[in-house]
Design a protein around this motif. Structure first.
Motif, PDB file in Angstrom:
ATOM      1  N   ARG A  62     -15.603  63.431 -12.497  1.00  0.00           N
ATOM      2  CA  ARG A  62     -14.521  62.521 -12.690  1.00  0.00           C
ATOM      3  C   ARG A  62     -14.668  61.474 -11.466  1.00  0.00           C
ATOM      4  NH1 ARG A  62      -9.983  65.339 -15.728  1.00  0.00           N
ATOM      5  NH2 ARG A  62     -11.082  67.271 -16.845  1.00  0.00           N
ATOM      6  N   VAL A  63     -14.132  60.196 -11.916  1.00  0.00           N
ATOM      7  CA  VAL A  63     -14.202  59.142 -10.570  1.00  0.00           C
ATOM      8  C   VAL A  63     -12.631  58.920 -10.615  1.00  0.00           C
ATOM      9  CG1 VAL A  63     -14.956  56.840 -10.024  1.00  0.00           C
ATOM     10  CG2 VAL A  63     -16.363  58.479 -11.451  1.00  0.00           C
ATOM     11  N   ARG A  64     -12.298  58.853  -9.418  1.00  0.00           N
ATOM     12  CA  ARG A  64     -10.834  58.262  -8.941  1.00  0.00           C
ATOM     13  C   ARG A  64     -10.896  56.986  -9.046  1.00  0.00           C
ATOM     14  NH1 ARG A  64      -9.679  62.032  -3.750  1.00  0.00           N
ATOM     15  NH2 ARG A  64     -11.251  60.843  -3.096  1.00  0.00           N
ATOM     16  N   GLY A  65      -9.779  56.285  -8.779  1.00  0.00           N
ATOM     17  CA  GLY A  65      -9.434  54.885  -8.830  1.00  0.00           C
ATOM     18  C   GLY A  65     -10.147  54.257  -7.731  1.00  0.00           C
ATOM     19  N   ASP A  66     -10.392  54.992  -6.643  1.00  0.00           N
ATOM     20  CA  ASP A  66     -11.185  54.209  -5.748  1.00  0.00           C
ATOM     21  C   ASP A  66     -12.785  54.506  -5.445  1.00  0.00           C
ATOM     22  OD1 ASP A  66     -11.188  56.666  -5.042  1.00  0.00           O
ATOM     23  OD2 ASP A  66     -10.323  56.676  -2.909  1.00  0.00           O
ATOM     24  N   GLY A  67     -13.153  54.830  -6.717  1.00  0.00           N
ATOM     25  CA  GLY A  67     -14.780  54.923  -6.965  1.00  0.00           C
ATOM     26  C   GLY A  67     -15.397  56.157  -6.253  1.00  0.00           C
ATOM     27  N   VAL A  68     -14.534  57.098  -5.604  1.00  0.00           N
ATOM     28  CA  VAL A  68     -15.062  58.327  -5.156  1.00  0.00           C
ATOM     29  C   VAL A  68     -14.959  59.423  -6.018  1.00  0.00           C
ATOM     30  CG1 VAL A  68     -14.488  60.193  -3.271  1.00  0.00           C
ATOM     31  CG2 VAL A  68     -14.020  57.619  -3.025  1.00  0.00           C
ATOM     32  N   ALA A  69     -16.300  60.102  -6.269  1.00  0.00           N
ATOM     33  CA  ALA A  69     -16.629  61.011  -7.604  1.00  0.00           C
ATOM     34  C   ALA A  69     -16.067  62.518  -6.851  1.00  0.00           C
ATOM     35  CB  ALA A  69     -18.093  61.159  -7.976  1.00  0.00           C
ATOM     36  N   PHE A  70     -15.870  63.363  -7.634  1.00  0.00           N
ATOM     37  CA  PHE A  70     -15.268  64.741  -7.190  1.00  0.00           C
ATOM     38  C   PHE A  70     -15.437  65.670  -8.320  1.00  0.00           C
ATOM     39  CE2 PHE A  70     -11.449  63.125  -8.855  1.00  0.00           C
ATOM     40  CZ  PHE A  70     -10.680  64.213  -9.581  1.00  0.00           C
ATOM     41  N   ARG A  71     -15.802  66.894  -7.932  1.00  0.00           N
ATOM     42  CA  ARG A  71     -15.898  67.885  -9.062  1.00  0.00           C
ATOM     43  C   ARG A  71     -14.522  68.568  -9.444  1.00  0.00           C
ATOM     44  NH1 ARG A  71     -20.373  67.914 -11.974  1.00  0.00           N
ATOM     45  NH2 ARG A  71     -20.372  70.270 -11.999  1.00  0.00           N
ATOM     46  N   ALA A  72     -13.876  68.525 -10.571  1.00  0.00           N
ATOM     47  CA  ALA A  72     -12.642  69.081 -10.813  1.00  0.00           C
ATOM     48  C   ALA A  72     -12.713  70.493 -10.792  1.00  0.00           C
ATOM     49  CB  ALA A  72     -11.927  68.379 -12.155  1.00  0.00           C
ATOM     50  N   ARG A  73     -13.863  70.997 -11.482  1.00  0.00           N
ATOM     51  CA  ARG A  73     -14.031  72.602 -11.731  1.00  0.00           C
ATOM     52  C   ARG A  73     -13.874  73.421 -10.506  1.00  0.00           C
ATOM     53  NH1 ARG A  73     -13.933  75.370 -16.009  1.00  0.00           N
ATOM     54  NH2 ARG A  73     -15.664  74.988 -16.940  1.00  0.00           N
ATOM     55  N   GLY A  74     -14.488  72.951  -9.464  1.00  0.00           N
ATOM     56  CA  GLY A  74     -14.064  73.796  -8.059  1.00  0.00           C
ATOM     57  C   GLY A  74     -12.774  73.898  -7.794  1.00  0.00           C
ATOM     58  N   THR A  75     -12.051  72.655  -7.746  1.00  0.00           N
ATOM     59  CA  THR A  75     -10.785  72.750  -7.387  1.00  0.00           C
ATOM     60  C   THR A  75      -9.848  73.657  -8.404  1.00  0.00           C
ATOM     61  OG1 THR A  75     -10.937  70.697  -6.409  1.00  0.00           O
ATOM     62  CG2 THR A  75      -8.856  71.355  -6.692  1.00  0.00           C
ATOM     63  N   GLY A  76     -10.240  73.555  -9.597  1.00  0.00           N
ATOM     64  CA  GLY A  76      -9.421  74.123 -10.719  1.00  0.00           C
ATOM     65  C   GLY A  76      -9.797  75.779 -10.691  1.00  0.00           C
ATOM     66  N   THR A  77     -10.831  76.260 -10.154  1.00  0.00           N
ATOM     67  CA  THR A  77     -11.260  77.598 -10.104  1.00  0.00           C
ATOM     68  C   THR A  77     -10.728  78.147  -8.888  1.00  0.00           C
ATOM     69  OG1 THR A  77     -13.415  76.910 -11.399  1.00  0.00           O
ATOM     70  CG2 THR A  77     -13.094  79.202  -9.893  1.00  0.00           C
ATOM     71  N   ALA A  78     -10.469  77.237  -7.861  1.00  0.00           N
ATOM     72  CA  ALA A  78      -9.912  77.962  -6.464  1.00  0.00           C
ATOM     73  C   ALA A  78      -8.588  78.082  -6.592  1.00  0.00           C
ATOM     74  CB  ALA A  78     -10.293  76.882  -5.433  1.00  0.00           C
TER      75      ALA A  78
END
Length: 78
Positions: A40-56
């Motif tokens: 996913r890409v946030r509004g500021d253009g920085v990509a992140f992985r939502a799966r790792g955060t959700g799993t944690a």
């Protein structure tokens, strides 16, 4: 035989609070696990992985729920 109604009310409130807490923690764990695996890409253009955060989040919630249940069983058994 006498019933201490004040203590009975305290026990009922604590049991209800523990039940609601465990249900909420398991629900949050399910929400965390259902986070999409795509990038996913946030509004500021920085990509992140939502799966790792959700799993944690899911692991922490399930661990907390397990500790609450384990402590309740400990109080009942010992």
């Amino acid at each position: 035989m006498q019933i201490d109604w004040a203590i009975l009310a305290v026990v009922a409130v604590v049991a209800a609070a523990a039940a609601v807490t465990v249900v909420l923690l398991v629900a949050f764990a399910l929400v965390g696990l259902s986070a999409g695996a795509e990038r996913r890409v946030r509004g500021d253009g920085v990509a992140f992985r939502a799966r790792g955060t959700g799993t944690a989040l899911a692991v922490l919630c399930l661990l907390a729920a397990g500790l609450i249940v384990g402590y309740g069983l400990f109080l009942i058994i010992f």
